[in-house]
Write a protein that holds these residues in place. Sequence first.
Motif, short mmCIF file in Angstrom:
data_model
loop_
_atom_site.label_atom_id
_atom_site.label_comp_id
_atom_site.label_asym_id
_atom_site.label_seq_id
_atom_site.Cartn_x
_atom_site.Cartn_y
_atom_site.Cartn_z
N UNK A 156 24.55 -5.07 43.35
CA UNK A 156 25.22 -4.04 42.57
C UNK A 156 26.54 -3.60 43.21
N UNK A 157 26.60 -3.43 44.53
CA UNK A 157 27.75 -2.81 45.17
C UNK A 157 28.66 -3.77 45.93
N UNK A 158 28.30 -5.01 46.08
CA UNK A 158 29.12 -5.95 46.83
C UNK A 158 30.32 -6.39 45.98
N UNK A 159 31.54 -6.36 46.52
CA UNK A 159 32.70 -6.74 45.71
C UNK A 159 32.77 -8.24 45.41
N UNK A 160 32.01 -9.06 46.10
CA UNK A 160 32.02 -10.49 45.83
C UNK A 160 31.19 -10.87 44.61
N UNK A 161 30.36 -9.97 44.13
CA UNK A 161 29.50 -10.24 42.98
C UNK A 161 30.18 -9.73 41.72
N UNK A 162 30.28 -10.58 40.72
CA UNK A 162 30.95 -10.22 39.47
C UNK A 162 29.97 -10.41 38.32
N UNK A 163 29.55 -9.33 37.68
CA UNK A 163 28.62 -9.41 36.56
C UNK A 163 29.36 -9.52 35.23
N UNK A 164 30.61 -9.05 35.16
CA UNK A 164 31.37 -9.05 33.92
C UNK A 164 32.66 -9.83 34.12
N UNK A 165 32.62 -11.11 33.85
CA UNK A 165 33.78 -11.98 34.13
C UNK A 165 34.87 -11.85 33.07
N UNK A 166 34.57 -11.31 31.90
CA UNK A 166 35.59 -11.19 30.85
C UNK A 166 36.52 -10.01 31.12
N UNK A 167 35.96 -8.86 31.45
CA UNK A 167 36.78 -7.66 31.64
C UNK A 167 37.33 -7.52 33.05
N UNK A 168 36.63 -8.04 34.03
CA UNK A 168 37.05 -7.88 35.42
C UNK A 168 36.75 -9.18 36.17
N UNK A 169 37.58 -10.22 36.04
CA UNK A 169 37.25 -11.51 36.65
C UNK A 169 37.37 -11.52 38.17
N UNK A 170 38.19 -10.66 38.74
CA UNK A 170 38.37 -10.61 40.20
C UNK A 170 38.20 -9.18 40.69
N UNK A 171 36.96 -8.71 40.86
CA UNK A 171 36.75 -7.30 41.23
C UNK A 171 37.21 -6.98 42.65
N UNK A 172 37.32 -7.97 43.52
CA UNK A 172 37.72 -7.71 44.89
C UNK A 172 39.19 -7.32 44.99
N UNK A 173 40.00 -7.63 43.96
CA UNK A 173 41.41 -7.23 43.98
C UNK A 173 41.61 -5.76 43.64
N UNK A 174 40.62 -5.13 43.04
CA UNK A 174 40.75 -3.73 42.66
C UNK A 174 40.21 -2.78 43.72
N UNK A 175 39.81 -3.29 44.86
CA UNK A 175 39.32 -2.43 45.93
C UNK A 175 40.49 -1.80 46.66
N UNK A 176 40.38 -0.52 46.91
CA UNK A 176 41.39 0.14 47.73
C UNK A 176 40.93 0.09 49.18
N UNK A 177 41.83 0.32 50.13
CA UNK A 177 41.41 0.28 51.54
C UNK A 177 40.41 1.38 51.90
N UNK A 178 40.34 2.43 51.09
CA UNK A 178 39.41 3.52 51.41
C UNK A 178 38.01 3.28 50.85
N UNK A 179 37.79 2.18 50.15
CA UNK A 179 36.45 1.85 49.64
C UNK A 179 35.62 1.22 50.75
N UNK A 180 34.46 1.80 50.98
CA UNK A 180 33.56 1.24 51.99
C UNK A 180 32.53 0.38 51.27
N UNK A 181 32.56 -0.91 51.53
CA UNK A 181 31.58 -1.80 50.92
C UNK A 181 30.66 -2.42 51.95
N UNK A 182 30.91 -2.17 53.23
CA UNK A 182 29.99 -2.65 54.26
C UNK A 182 28.79 -1.73 54.33
N UNK A 183 27.67 -2.27 54.74
CA UNK A 183 26.46 -1.46 54.86
C UNK A 183 26.58 -0.49 56.02
#
Length: 82
Positions: free
Chosen positions: A38-65
Amino acid sequence: MFRVIATHAKKHPSLIPLFVIIGAGGVGAGLYLMRLAVFNPDVCWDKKNNPEPWNKLSPSDQYKFYSVNVDYSKLKKDRPDF
């Protein structure tokens, strides 16, 4: 399956901690996999609306556990927008 575990636990009460620990480990592993899905930026569930979700991450987003000595709220953007 639960009936077999219950009958073994009644016959051998020393197996109860083993069943509890194995069950907690299985539940923990399942929850961690759900968190990754659910929370990992490498996983893309919706390829039509957001094909590259890792490009929309800001530096202040914490995605590490877990991160040591990193305050994500103070990081600034050091890359260009595409």
